[in-house]
Design an enzyme around this catalytic site. Sequence first.
Site, short mmCIF file in Angstrom:
data_model
loop_
_atom_site.label_atom_id
_atom_site.label_comp_id
_atom_site.label_asym_id
_atom_site.label_seq_id
_atom_site.Cartn_x
_atom_site.Cartn_y
_atom_site.Cartn_z
CG LEU A 90 -1.97 -1.01 1.36
CD1 LEU A 90 -2.47 -1.09 2.80
CD2 LEU A 90 -3.12 -0.65 0.43
CE LYS A 124 -0.19 -0.54 6.38
NZ LYS A 124 0.83 -1.35 7.03
CB CYS A 436 37.64 0.18 19.61
SG CYS A 436 38.88 -0.94 20.24
S1 IVH Z 1 -5.06 -4.48 2.11
C1 IVH Z 1 -4.23 -4.13 -2.08
N1 IVH Z 1 -5.85 -4.13 4.57
O1 IVH Z 1 -0.42 -3.75 4.88
C2 IVH Z 1 -4.29 -3.95 -0.64
N2 IVH Z 1 -3.55 -4.52 4.18
O2 IVH Z 1 1.06 -2.37 2.64
C3 IVH Z 1 -3.33 -4.81 0.08
N3 IVH Z 1 -2.21 -4.57 6.21
O3 IVH Z 1 1.39 -6.42 3.72
C4 IVH Z 1 -3.52 -5.00 1.47
N4 IVH Z 1 -3.84 -4.23 7.62
O4 IVH Z 1 0.10 -6.86 5.78
C5 IVH Z 1 -4.82 -4.36 3.76
N5 IVH Z 1 -6.70 -3.82 6.68
C6 IVH Z 1 -5.68 -4.06 5.89
C7 IVH Z 1 -4.38 -4.23 6.39
C8 IVH Z 1 -3.33 -4.45 5.49
C9 IVH Z 1 -2.55 -4.44 7.50
C10 IVH Z 1 -0.83 -4.77 5.73
C11 IVH Z 1 -0.63 -6.02 4.96
C12 IVH Z 1 0.22 -5.68 3.77
C13 IVH Z 1 0.52 -4.26 3.97
C14 IVH Z 1 0.37 -3.54 2.66
#
Ligand code: IVH
Length: 686
Positions: A90, A124, A436
């Site tokens: 993202l 997230k 060092c």
């Molecule tokens: S959506 C196309 N939703 O963020 C969208 N990702 O930068 C892809 N992540 O590796 C992911 N919470 O581990 C999505 N609610 C959420 C999320 C999430 C955490 C993490 C995920 C991914 C990273 C992407």
Amino acid sequence: MGEAMPAASKDVRERVKHLREEIDRHNYRYYILDSPEISDAEFDRLFDELLELEAKYPQLVTPDSPTQRVGALPLEKFRTVRHTLPMLSLNKATSEEEFFDFHRRVLELSGALEEKMHYTVEPKFDGLAVELVYRKGSFQLGSTRGDGTTGEDITINLRTVKTIPLHLRPDGGKPPDLIEVRGEVIIFREDFEKLNVAREEVGEEPFANPRNAAAGSVRQLDSKITASRPLKFFAYGIGLLKGKSPTSHYRTLQYLSQLGFKVNRYVELCEKTTDVVKHHRLVLDRREKLEYDIDGTVVKVDSYNLQSEIGELSHSPRWAVAWKFPPQQETTKIEEILISVGRTGALTPIALLKPVRVGGVEVSRASLHNEDEIARKDVRVGDTVVVQRAGDVIPEVVKVIASKRTGKEKEFVMPPICPVCGSKVERPPGEAISRCTRISCPAQVKERIAHFVSKGAMNIEGLGFKTINQLVERKMIADPADLYFLAKEELLPMERMGEKLAINILSEIEKSKTTSLARLFFSLGIRNVGYHLAQVLAKQFGSIDNLRSQTVESLTAVHEIGPVVATSIHNFFGDPRNLEFLEKLKKGGMKFPVEREIEGSLPLTGKTFVLTGALEKFTREQARSAIEELGGRVSSSVSRKTDYVVVGADPGSKHDKALRLGVEVIEEAEFVELMETHGGRVRPGL
Ligand code: IVH
């Protein structure tokens, strides 16, 4: 032939079926809905009855029986799996302004009217992304995100996670032929604290944070270990779906919930941007009270039609954005400043803090980087300071609260002698780092040996830092070459050493005698020579003798070798102690290979990284050496050929360029994850 199996009557088969359904239903109520209907004892009775029947009638055992979560044999290594659809990352926004920039872009790209643009806003999670493949409703394959295209097959581990259904619930109707469910594996804070207490009780290193604990747990080769870890799974999306598909993200989440997955309760469908902002703030507000770590919200265009109109870059969708929370800060006091000594003898000042909880984690040390940084921030012992923890790794001192000074604070002075060995400390003109000067300083020695045996270097398994520490403390080795003179009888009296381990270590050491030239060059620990340059040198010069005879000028003539590296190499071979070391390696049985070809590639061979913005969790050097250890290289400018841009705070033009060129932009946490996926690690240097 063994004993004949008793035939299972229709009654037995029905009872087994009924028990499984009941157990699944109660599991679901307990783990997903948090609302159990029966007591634990009653549940255990059902479970035991099923176990008994399955023991008596083994022909009735099915892989998706609730009794079969644990039991697979340990693996040698994980198989890699290619994701059918890439698991994207993202782009991020760090302010309301940046969220609105995203919103405007989305409107432009889709041509949609403002009122048609609805978003789902969800937390997230700060865990590990995984994909779960279900065929005809039954869990078949679970994998890590890996580099987005390929990950590792961790099915047997994910089967042990109770919030991952082994088969989909009937509430969602007939299960689709195929559905790939994506989400995050996390550990709740409270479980994490308990896990660490238990680890410390048995003398194991505690995990730094829940994310590391989760990541470490799913990548265990023995699924019994994973089963003992309190992992949870939140579903947040889908990959491929063969069957009737929902038309929007929000509906997908509802569907996933019907199928039996845990979907987060703070998911909100927002019809207006003001609602997005409101919900983001609400989640931020709750952050501290949540049972798990989150580091922002993810805002996704809700309609799948609009999503496909807006489209995707090669590594991230343009229809979603990770809106990050500000880094977590607290104030506390510096009680003392200590010095840690690294492989090259670099002295790093570390602040010992009055312990303080930052974002749910206790912080008692923070990096002060170097003398200049301390002077710039005017940090003194006794100062009240703002410390920041950006997710994990090393907390940092952000600034001093000067108004809290009492006058009793003491200025920090870099010690003129090494705190470990008492030798003279030097700071070369133009450099920020004091070192060092004694090459045999025990702190340096340990770090050098750790480097020598590391994955990208001699790859000697079984020699962890604790063993190295003992070997040096017991004066069994004083440099890496001494490893080749160790005998089994010497190893046996060591702590935590057994016959088998000793034999293993010795055979690993033996194996390393026939290594490639690139590994040999890298393992020497020549300053500024990472794995990538070691490969270049191996290809260019073909043998150690040839490399040794080069001048600074002839070295600089090689593409990719600048004056700094050339001087490092030249100085290395100009130092008689290093020549003695090479002689000793030879005596120990090391075969100095002669080759012209680049040898077998490492996981990140051919991958180029650009680091930009203020990295918060580690220094650029630490990031660089992690990348180079895995065969990747770091470049200073972004081009179409760049594979990843790692962004810290306030990234600026390189970030913009990366977005323009469609180059994958990853944050520090994702970078750490990427390194770990490939078996590497970013050494925080503390
Ligand atoms: S959506 C196309 N939703 O963020 C969208 N990702 O930068 C892809 N992540 O590796 C992911 N919470 O581990 C999505 N609610 C959420 C999320 C999430 C955490 C993490 C995920 C991914 C990273 C992407």
